[in-house]
Design an enzyme around this catalytic site. Structure first.
Site, PDB file in Angstrom:
ATOM      1  N   ARG A 188       0.849  -1.207   0.000  1.00  0.00           N
ATOM      2  CA  ARG A 188       0.000   0.000   0.000  1.00  0.00           C
ATOM      3  C   ARG A 188       0.880   1.250   0.000  1.00  0.00           C
ATOM      4  NH1 ARG A 188      -0.576   4.703   2.533  1.00  0.00           N
ATOM      5  NH2 ARG A 188      -0.407   3.724   4.581  1.00  0.00           N
ATOM      6  N   ASP A 189       1.516   1.554   1.134  1.00  0.00           N
ATOM      7  CA  ASP A 189       2.358   2.756   1.226  1.00  0.00           C
ATOM      8  C   ASP A 189       3.475   2.692   0.182  1.00  0.00           C
ATOM      9  OD1 ASP A 189       3.577   5.084   2.243  1.00  0.00           O
ATOM     10  OD2 ASP A 189       3.150   4.527   4.302  1.00  0.00           O
TER      11      ASP A 189
ATOM     12  N   HIS B 279       4.222   4.386  12.932  1.00  0.00           N
ATOM     13  CA  HIS B 279       4.447   4.298  11.485  1.00  0.00           C
ATOM     14  C   HIS B 279       5.502   5.347  11.127  1.00  0.00           C
ATOM     15  CE1 HIS B 279       2.538   4.044   7.256  1.00  0.00           C
ATOM     16  NE2 HIS B 279       3.260   5.150   7.177  1.00  0.00           N
TER      17      HIS B 279
ATOM     18  N   HIS C 233       8.627   6.938   8.660  1.00  0.00           N
ATOM     19  CA  HIS C 233       9.346   7.032   7.379  1.00  0.00           C
ATOM     20  C   HIS C 233      10.780   7.438   7.693  1.00  0.00           C
ATOM     21  CE1 HIS C 233       6.129   6.547   4.297  1.00  0.00           C
ATOM     22  NE2 HIS C 233       5.386   6.682   5.396  1.00  0.00           N
TER      23      HIS C 233
ATOM     24  N   CYS D  13       3.946   9.207   0.779  1.00  0.00           N
ATOM     25  CA  CYS D  13       2.668   9.780   0.356  1.00  0.00           C
ATOM     26  C   CYS D  13       2.895  10.684  -0.843  1.00  0.00           C
ATOM     27  CB  CYS D  13       2.052  10.582   1.513  1.00  0.00           C
ATOM     28  SG  CYS D  13       0.570  11.466   1.008  1.00  0.00           S
TER      29      CYS D  13
ATOM     30  N   ASN E  75       9.219   4.259   3.902  1.00  0.00           N
ATOM     31  CA  ASN E  75       9.035   3.828   5.301  1.00  0.00           C
ATOM     32  C   ASN E  75      10.340   3.220   5.816  1.00  0.00           C
ATOM     33  OD1 ASN E  75       6.369   3.470   3.782  1.00  0.00           O
ATOM     34  ND2 ASN E  75       5.703   3.334   5.906  1.00  0.00           N
TER      35      ASN E  75
HETATM   36  N1  COA Z   1     -12.798   4.831  -4.407  1.00  0.00           N
HETATM   37  C1  COA Z   1     -12.940   4.975  -5.735  1.00  0.00           C
HETATM   38  N2  COA Z   1     -13.372   6.099  -6.324  1.00  0.00           N
HETATM   39  C2  COA Z   1     -13.678   7.132  -5.525  1.00  0.00           C
HETATM   40  C3  COA Z   1     -13.560   7.058  -4.130  1.00  0.00           C
HETATM   41  C4  COA Z   1     -13.096   5.846  -3.566  1.00  0.00           C
HETATM   42  N3  COA Z   1     -12.918   5.706  -2.250  1.00  0.00           N
HETATM   43  N4  COA Z   1     -13.931   8.229  -3.605  1.00  0.00           N
HETATM   44  C5  COA Z   1     -14.275   9.022  -4.629  1.00  0.00           C
HETATM   45  N5  COA Z   1     -14.119   8.358  -5.797  1.00  0.00           N
HETATM   46  C6  COA Z   1     -14.347   8.838  -7.150  1.00  0.00           C
HETATM   47  C7  COA Z   1     -15.675   9.469  -7.339  1.00  0.00           C
HETATM   48  O1  COA Z   1     -16.625   8.482  -7.678  1.00  0.00           O
HETATM   49  C8  COA Z   1     -15.414  10.432  -8.480  1.00  0.00           C
HETATM   50  O2  COA Z   1     -15.339   9.716  -9.708  1.00  0.00           O
HETATM   51  P1  COA Z   1     -15.782  10.390 -11.101  1.00  0.00           P
HETATM   52  O3  COA Z   1     -14.824  11.547 -11.307  1.00  0.00           O
HETATM   53  O4  COA Z   1     -15.589   9.295 -12.082  1.00  0.00           O
HETATM   54  O5  COA Z   1     -17.192  10.825 -10.888  1.00  0.00           O
HETATM   55  C9  COA Z   1     -14.005  10.922  -8.194  1.00  0.00           C
HETATM   56  O6  COA Z   1     -13.395   9.872  -7.419  1.00  0.00           O
HETATM   57  C10 COA Z   1     -13.972  12.204  -7.420  1.00  0.00           C
HETATM   58  O7  COA Z   1     -14.795  12.093  -6.294  1.00  0.00           O
HETATM   59  P2  COA Z   1     -14.789  13.168  -5.119  1.00  0.00           P
HETATM   60  O8  COA Z   1     -15.683  12.706  -4.029  1.00  0.00           O
HETATM   61  O9  COA Z   1     -15.013  14.541  -5.699  1.00  0.00           O
HETATM   62  O10 COA Z   1     -13.353  13.004  -4.583  1.00  0.00           O
HETATM   63  P3  COA Z   1     -12.137  13.997  -4.631  1.00  0.00           P
HETATM   64  O11 COA Z   1     -11.656  14.200  -6.014  1.00  0.00           O
HETATM   65  O12 COA Z   1     -12.441  15.186  -3.793  1.00  0.00           O
HETATM   66  O13 COA Z   1     -11.047  13.084  -3.861  1.00  0.00           O
HETATM   67  C11 COA Z   1     -10.541  11.297  -2.334  1.00  0.00           C
HETATM   68  C12 COA Z   1     -11.235  12.628  -2.538  1.00  0.00           C
HETATM   69  C13 COA Z   1     -10.424  11.072  -0.839  1.00  0.00           C
HETATM   70  C14 COA Z   1     -11.359  10.203  -2.980  1.00  0.00           C
HETATM   71  C15 COA Z   1      -9.160  11.333  -3.012  1.00  0.00           C
HETATM   72  O14 COA Z   1      -8.490  12.513  -2.668  1.00  0.00           O
HETATM   73  C16 COA Z   1      -8.279  10.142  -2.629  1.00  0.00           C
HETATM   74  O15 COA Z   1      -8.599   9.017  -2.969  1.00  0.00           O
HETATM   75  N6  COA Z   1      -7.180  10.386  -1.919  1.00  0.00           N
HETATM   76  C17 COA Z   1      -6.316   9.327  -1.431  1.00  0.00           C
HETATM   77  C18 COA Z   1      -4.930   9.845  -1.252  1.00  0.00           C
HETATM   78  C19 COA Z   1      -4.023   8.768  -0.721  1.00  0.00           C
HETATM   79  O16 COA Z   1      -4.320   7.599  -0.681  1.00  0.00           O
HETATM   80  N7  COA Z   1      -2.828   9.200  -0.323  1.00  0.00           N
HETATM   81  C20 COA Z   1      -1.817   8.323   0.170  1.00  0.00           C
HETATM   82  C21 COA Z   1      -2.126   7.664   1.446  1.00  0.00           C
HETATM   83  S1  COA Z   1      -1.920   8.697   2.862  1.00  0.00           S
HETATM   84 ZN    ZN Z   2       3.296   6.193   5.374  1.00  0.00          ZN
END
Ligand code: COA
Ligand code: ZN
Length: 312
Positions: A17-18, A209, A211, A242, A251
């Site tokens: 994942r990370d 956790h 890094h 990240c 990490n």
């Molecule tokens: N899984 C899959 N798709 C998702 C989702 C999820 N958990 N959450 C939102 N989406 C999709 C929506 O369906 C939408 O799709 P579309 O454009 O095809 O309609 C799109 O993503 C945007 O949705 P929205 O609610 O507006 O999300 P956003 O663009 O504001 O993003 C997160 C919010 C949280 C979903 C996004 O920032 C994210 O996944 N971040 C993770 C970052 C990460 O993992 N960082 C490293 C670990 S710390």
């Molecule tokens: Zn981390």
């Protein structure tokens, strides 16, 4: 510094994942499944398989469902995944996850960069996720990013960190992970925070956790364990980071941490030779040198032949 005297530590692997979220090359689904199955036999308490995030945000993990469905579930190993919102929790449930690892940052700037939500918006989503988890009977751990500092805001005030922990404890989460997202933590800071939170919330399962961005990861690990932390996240080969935290690097490396803890007398239940062999395989998958050290140098008692001029 103390002898571990057989104290049992629980090792959580986060490379898939990370680690993989930070790789520029997409790791094929078959290879992810094979690696997780191989790791499943090495003694881990928990493996963070993937994340259920948006495929636009984290394209490297867009195959989360398929990976979850195809891995062999080894009894005794908790298979968890990172969940940022309700949509992610629904996907995780469909994938029969053992635990939700919900995530938010204690830094407003990092939360906005990483999750595109304010901390309050994240908390509201995550409160709904906890409610969903309770209905489904799935345990919840919350990973709090940037608790030892934020690469954009600098120091994060301890009262603010404690305030977020209090709110998640009140929701009824089982565990909290203190994440040092960009390697800003230093040992006496780690010791102070870990001692404080364990004393304040002794019933929560605490995880650290780290890094290794500034080379303090192993020292921070010792500080955390001596403060009473019994669960540790780490990444095979030391990959990770990240993508939405400027300056993030890998990490602490599983083989480096496990080697150190075993030398110090802690019981990790881990197969170190198996880890070193798996790290060699991982280096081929990611197609670059790994930042870890023990995977290259071997155990401290690895015996080498003397240099050629001493042999004749
Ligand atoms: N899984 C899959 N798709 C998702 C989702 C999820 N958990 N959450 C939102 N989406 C999709 C929506 O369906 C939408 O799709 P579309 O454009 O095809 O309609 C799109 O993503 C945007 O949705 P929205 O609610 O507006 O999300 P956003 O663009 O504001 O993003 C997160 C919010 C949280 C979903 C996004 O920032 C994210 O996944 N971040 C993770 C970052 C990460 O993992 N960082 C490293 C670990 S710390
Ligand atoms: Zn981390």
């Amino acid at each position: 510094m103390k002898n571990g005297n057989g104290t049992r530590l629980h090792i959580n692997e986060v490379a898939t994942r990370d680690g993989f979220q930070m790789e520029s090359r997409f790791i094929p689904t078959d290879d992810k499944v094979a690696l997780i199955d191989r790791l499943g036999g090495l003694g881990y308490a928990k493996i963070e398989v993937t994340s259920f995030t948006s495929a636009k945000a984290i394209p490297a993990l867009r195959d989360g469902e398929e990976v979850m469905h195809r891995i062999a579930r080894r009894p005794g190993v908790v298979y968890t995944a990172l969940v940022p919102n309700v949509r992610g929790a629904e996907r995780a449930l469909e994938s029969r996850i053992d635990e939700f690892n919900i995530v938010m940052s204690v830094s407003e700037t990092h939360n906005l960069s990483n999750l595109r939500m304010t901390r309050e918006q994240s908390f509201a989503q995550l409160a709904d996720v906890v409610a969903l988890a309770k209905q489904a009977g799935v345990p919840v751990n919350v990973s709090l990013s940037c608790v030892f500092g934020c690469p954009m805001e600098g120091e994060v005030p301890v009262p603010s960190v404690l305030g977020w922990i209090e709110r998640f404890a009140a929701l009824g989460v089982q565990g909290v992970t203190l994440c040092d997202t960009t390697g800003m933590a230093y040992p006496i800071q780690v010791q102070a925070l870990c001692e404080r939170v364990i004393a304040a919330w002794p019933a929560l399962d605490w995880t650290a956790h780290f890094h290794n961005t500034r080379g303090m990861g192993l020292a921070n690990t010792v500080a955390a364990v001596e403060a009473g932390i019994r669960r540790l996240d780490m990444s095979l080969g030391g990959i990770g980071g990240c993508p939405y935290a400027p300056g993030a690097t890998g990490n602490v490396a599983t083989e480096d941490v496990v080697h150190m803890l075993q030398c110090m007398g802690y019981e990790t239940a881990m197969d170190l030779d198996g880890l070193i062999a798996a790290a060699a395989e991982l280096a081929l998958l990611v197609a670059h040198e790994l930042p870890s050290q023990v995977s290259r140098s071997g155990h401290r008692l690895t015996r080498h032949a003397p240099p050629a001029h001493r042999r004749n």
